[in-house]
Design a protein around this motif. Structure first.
Motif, PDB file in Angstrom:
ATOM      1  N   ALA A  24       0.825  -1.205   0.000  1.00  0.00           N
ATOM      2  CA  ALA A  24       0.000   0.000   0.000  1.00  0.00           C
ATOM      3  C   ALA A  24       0.857   1.252   0.000  1.00  0.00           C
ATOM      4  O   ALA A  24       1.923   1.290   0.622  1.00  0.00           O
ATOM      5  CB  ALA A  24      -0.910   0.007   1.223  1.00  0.00           C
ATOM      6  N   SER A  25       0.398   2.263  -0.679  1.00  0.00           N
ATOM      7  CA  SER A  25       1.044   3.567  -0.648  1.00  0.00           C
ATOM      8  C   SER A  25      -0.041   4.623  -0.525  1.00  0.00           C
ATOM      9  O   SER A  25      -1.207   4.376  -0.817  1.00  0.00           O
ATOM     10  CB  SER A  25       1.885   3.803  -1.892  1.00  0.00           C
ATOM     11  OG  SER A  25       1.087   3.745  -3.052  1.00  0.00           O
ATOM     12  N   GLY A  26       0.357   5.801  -0.105  1.00  0.00           N
ATOM     13  CA  GLY A  26      -0.621   6.863   0.067  1.00  0.00           C
ATOM     14  C   GLY A  26      -0.846   7.157   1.539  1.00  0.00           C
ATOM     15  O   GLY A  26       0.078   7.112   2.333  1.00  0.00           O
ATOM     16  N   ARG A  27      -2.103   7.374   1.889  1.00  0.00           N
ATOM     17  CA  ARG A  27      -2.415   7.732   3.263  1.00  0.00           C
ATOM     18  C   ARG A  27      -2.153   6.595   4.226  1.00  0.00           C
ATOM     19  O   ARG A  27      -2.025   5.468   3.827  1.00  0.00           O
ATOM     20  CB  ARG A  27      -3.863   8.197   3.344  1.00  0.00           C
ATOM     21  CG  ARG A  27      -4.136   9.460   2.552  1.00  0.00           C
ATOM     22  CD  ARG A  27      -5.562   9.906   2.673  1.00  0.00           C
ATOM     23  NE  ARG A  27      -5.885  10.277   4.053  1.00  0.00           N
ATOM     24  CZ  ARG A  27      -7.081  10.689   4.428  1.00  0.00           C
ATOM     25  NH1 ARG A  27      -8.074  10.744   3.555  1.00  0.00           N
ATOM     26  NH2 ARG A  27      -7.312  11.003   5.680  1.00  0.00           N
ATOM     27  N   SER A  28      -2.118   6.864   5.490  1.00  0.00           N
ATOM     28  CA  SER A  28      -1.671   5.952   6.530  1.00  0.00           C
ATOM     29  C   SER A  28      -2.291   4.572   6.419  1.00  0.00           C
ATOM     30  O   SER A  28      -3.489   4.384   6.595  1.00  0.00           O
ATOM     31  CB  SER A  28      -1.987   6.557   7.893  1.00  0.00           C
ATOM     32  OG  SER A  28      -1.599   5.663   8.916  1.00  0.00           O
ATOM     33  N   PHE A  29      -1.447   3.612   6.151  1.00  0.00           N
ATOM     34  CA  PHE A  29      -1.879   2.230   5.980  1.00  0.00           C
ATOM     35  C   PHE A  29      -2.549   1.707   7.237  1.00  0.00           C
ATOM     36  O   PHE A  29      -3.563   1.006   7.169  1.00  0.00           O
ATOM     37  CB  PHE A  29      -0.662   1.388   5.613  1.00  0.00           C
ATOM     38  CG  PHE A  29      -0.930  -0.082   5.496  1.00  0.00           C
ATOM     39  CD1 PHE A  29      -0.408  -0.981   6.403  1.00  0.00           C
ATOM     40  CD2 PHE A  29      -1.682  -0.582   4.440  1.00  0.00           C
ATOM     41  CE1 PHE A  29      -0.636  -2.338   6.273  1.00  0.00           C
ATOM     42  CE2 PHE A  29      -1.927  -1.933   4.303  1.00  0.00           C
ATOM     43  CZ  PHE A  29      -1.395  -2.817   5.220  1.00  0.00           C
ATOM     44  N   SER A  30      -2.033   2.043   8.389  1.00  0.00           N
ATOM     45  CA  SER A  30      -2.550   1.498   9.640  1.00  0.00           C
ATOM     46  C   SER A  30      -3.913   2.071  10.020  1.00  0.00           C
ATOM     47  O   SER A  30      -4.522   1.644  10.997  1.00  0.00           O
ATOM     48  CB  SER A  30      -1.559   1.737  10.781  1.00  0.00           C
ATOM     49  OG  SER A  30      -1.340   3.118  10.959  1.00  0.00           O
ATOM     50  N   SER A  31      -4.416   3.001   9.237  1.00  0.00           N
ATOM     51  CA  SER A  31      -5.757   3.549   9.468  1.00  0.00           C
ATOM     52  C   SER A  31      -6.849   2.651   8.912  1.00  0.00           C
ATOM     53  O   SER A  31      -8.026   2.858   9.198  1.00  0.00           O
ATOM     54  CB  SER A  31      -5.894   4.930   8.826  1.00  0.00           C
ATOM     55  OG  SER A  31      -4.984   5.849   9.382  1.00  0.00           O
ATOM     56  N   TYR A  32      -6.461   1.676   8.112  1.00  0.00           N
ATOM     57  CA  TYR A  32      -7.427   0.873   7.386  1.00  0.00           C
ATOM     58  C   TYR A  32      -7.423  -0.582   7.823  1.00  0.00           C
ATOM     59  O   TYR A  32      -6.372  -1.177   8.035  1.00  0.00           O
ATOM     60  CB  TYR A  32      -7.138   0.917   5.887  1.00  0.00           C
ATOM     61  CG  TYR A  32      -7.268   2.284   5.281  1.00  0.00           C
ATOM     62  CD1 TYR A  32      -6.163   3.117   5.193  1.00  0.00           C
ATOM     63  CD2 TYR A  32      -8.500   2.747   4.826  1.00  0.00           C
ATOM     64  CE1 TYR A  32      -6.281   4.393   4.650  1.00  0.00           C
ATOM     65  CE2 TYR A  32      -8.619   4.009   4.279  1.00  0.00           C
ATOM     66  CZ  TYR A  32      -7.509   4.818   4.199  1.00  0.00           C
ATOM     67  OH  TYR A  32      -7.629   6.068   3.669  1.00  0.00           O
ATOM     68  N   ALA A  33      -8.601  -1.154   7.929  1.00  0.00           N
ATOM     69  CA  ALA A  33      -8.714  -2.598   7.922  1.00  0.00           C
ATOM     70  C   ALA A  33      -8.478  -3.061   6.497  1.00  0.00           C
ATOM     71  O   ALA A  33      -8.769  -2.333   5.533  1.00  0.00           O
ATOM     72  CB  ALA A  33     -10.093  -3.021   8.402  1.00  0.00           C
ATOM     73  N   MET A  34      -7.958  -4.267   6.343  1.00  0.00           N
ATOM     74  CA  MET A  34      -7.612  -4.771   5.016  1.00  0.00           C
ATOM     75  C   MET A  34      -8.305  -6.098   4.763  1.00  0.00           C
ATOM     76  O   MET A  34      -8.474  -6.917   5.681  1.00  0.00           O
ATOM     77  CB  MET A  34      -6.104  -4.951   4.894  1.00  0.00           C
ATOM     78  CG  MET A  34      -5.295  -3.681   5.068  1.00  0.00           C
ATOM     79  SD  MET A  34      -5.660  -2.463   3.780  1.00  0.00           S
ATOM     80  CE  MET A  34      -5.078  -3.326   2.327  1.00  0.00           C
ATOM     81  N   GLY A  35      -8.669  -6.305   3.508  1.00  0.00           N
ATOM     82  CA  GLY A  35      -9.330  -7.550   3.159  1.00  0.00           C
ATOM     83  C   GLY A  35      -8.792  -8.135   1.878  1.00  0.00           C
ATOM     84  O   GLY A  35      -8.145  -7.447   1.083  1.00  0.00           O
ATOM     85  N   PRO A 101     -12.278   1.381   9.231  1.00  0.00           N
ATOM     86  CA  PRO A 101     -12.742   0.448  10.263  1.00  0.00           C
ATOM     87  C   PRO A 101     -14.146   0.739  10.765  1.00  0.00           C
ATOM     88  O   PRO A 101     -14.608   1.883  10.731  1.00  0.00           O
ATOM     89  CB  PRO A 101     -11.714   0.638  11.388  1.00  0.00           C
ATOM     90  CG  PRO A 101     -10.503   1.134  10.704  1.00  0.00           C
ATOM     91  CD  PRO A 101     -11.004   2.009   9.585  1.00  0.00           C
ATOM     92  N   GLY A 102     -14.794  -0.318  11.220  1.00  0.00           N
ATOM     93  CA  GLY A 102     -16.106  -0.187  11.823  1.00  0.00           C
ATOM     94  C   GLY A 102     -17.219  -0.790  11.007  1.00  0.00           C
ATOM     95  O   GLY A 102     -18.337  -0.925  11.493  1.00  0.00           O
ATOM     96  N   GLY A 103     -16.927  -1.167   9.773  1.00  0.00           N
ATOM     97  CA  GLY A 103     -17.962  -1.732   8.929  1.00  0.00           C
ATOM     98  C   GLY A 103     -17.986  -3.249   8.997  1.00  0.00           C
ATOM     99  O   GLY A 103     -17.332  -3.863   9.829  1.00  0.00           O
ATOM    100  N   ASN A 104     -18.772  -3.819   8.094  1.00  0.00           N
ATOM    101  CA  ASN A 104     -18.848  -5.282   7.994  1.00  0.00           C
ATOM    102  C   ASN A 104     -17.800  -5.736   6.986  1.00  0.00           C
ATOM    103  O   ASN A 104     -17.991  -5.596   5.777  1.00  0.00           O
ATOM    104  CB  ASN A 104     -20.257  -5.687   7.548  1.00  0.00           C
ATOM    105  CG  ASN A 104     -20.428  -7.186   7.503  1.00  0.00           C
ATOM    106  OD1 ASN A 104     -19.457  -7.928   7.337  1.00  0.00           O
ATOM    107  ND2 ASN A 104     -21.652  -7.638   7.657  1.00  0.00           N
ATOM    108  N   TYR A 105     -16.727  -6.279   7.454  1.00  0.00           N
ATOM    109  CA  TYR A 105     -15.590  -6.585   6.599  1.00  0.00           C
ATOM    110  C   TYR A 105     -15.862  -7.700   5.605  1.00  0.00           C
ATOM    111  O   TYR A 105     -15.034  -7.942   4.726  1.00  0.00           O
ATOM    112  CB  TYR A 105     -14.371  -6.927   7.442  1.00  0.00           C
ATOM    113  CG  TYR A 105     -13.942  -5.817   8.364  1.00  0.00           C
ATOM    114  CD1 TYR A 105     -13.476  -6.070   9.637  1.00  0.00           C
ATOM    115  CD2 TYR A 105     -14.020  -4.488   7.956  1.00  0.00           C
ATOM    116  CE1 TYR A 105     -13.088  -5.056  10.486  1.00  0.00           C
ATOM    117  CE2 TYR A 105     -13.642  -3.460   8.804  1.00  0.00           C
ATOM    118  CZ  TYR A 105     -13.170  -3.751  10.065  1.00  0.00           C
ATOM    119  OH  TYR A 105     -12.797  -2.738  10.909  1.00  0.00           O
TER     120      TYR A 105
END
Length: 124
Positions: A24-35, A101-105
């Motif tokens: 990943a590149s761009g905005r803070s990777f650790s801000s996102y859940a990943m699938g 984060p916070g949604g239905n992954y």
């Protein structure tokens, strides 16, 4: 904005293993859940696995539970999918995706950014 690039796909035999990576590149990777998702020809895109922002929680589709492992390295801005005991029905392009984060992954619509995919082909 987050850019995602998958790698690690290939052609393997049933029972083999592969490890997919998503950088990943761009905005803070650790801000996102990943699938990870996959989409076999003629089928809808389906959930495979997801991981929370810090990696403390993981989620799997029943079809891959016990065979696949999702992990992430926030220092490297990378998420991984270790796939063991591969089956022909695992054949598909695999996509990584990022979700606030916070949604239905488990749901495609909860993901805001997608990679271009990497093809996994498992021969019998």
């Amino acid at each position: 904005q987050v850019q995602l690039v998958e790698s690690g796909g290939g052609l393997v035999q049933a029972g083999d293993s592969l490890r997919l990576s998503c950088a990943a590149s761009g905005r803070s990777f650790s801000s996102y859940a990943m699938g990870w998702f996959r989409q076999a020809p003629g089928k809808e895109r389906e959930f495979v696995a997801a991981i929370s922002r810090r990696g403390g929680s993981t989620y799997y589709a029943d079809s891959v539970k016990g065979r696949f492992t999702i992990s992430r390295d926030n220092a490297k801005n990378t998420v991984y999918l270790q796939m063991n005991s591969l089956k022909p029905e695992d054949t598909a392009p695999y996509y990584c995706a990022a979700s606030i984060p916070g949604g239905n992954y488990y749901l495609v619509g909860e993901y805001h950014y997608w990679g271009q995919g990497t093809q996994v082909t498992v021969s019998s």
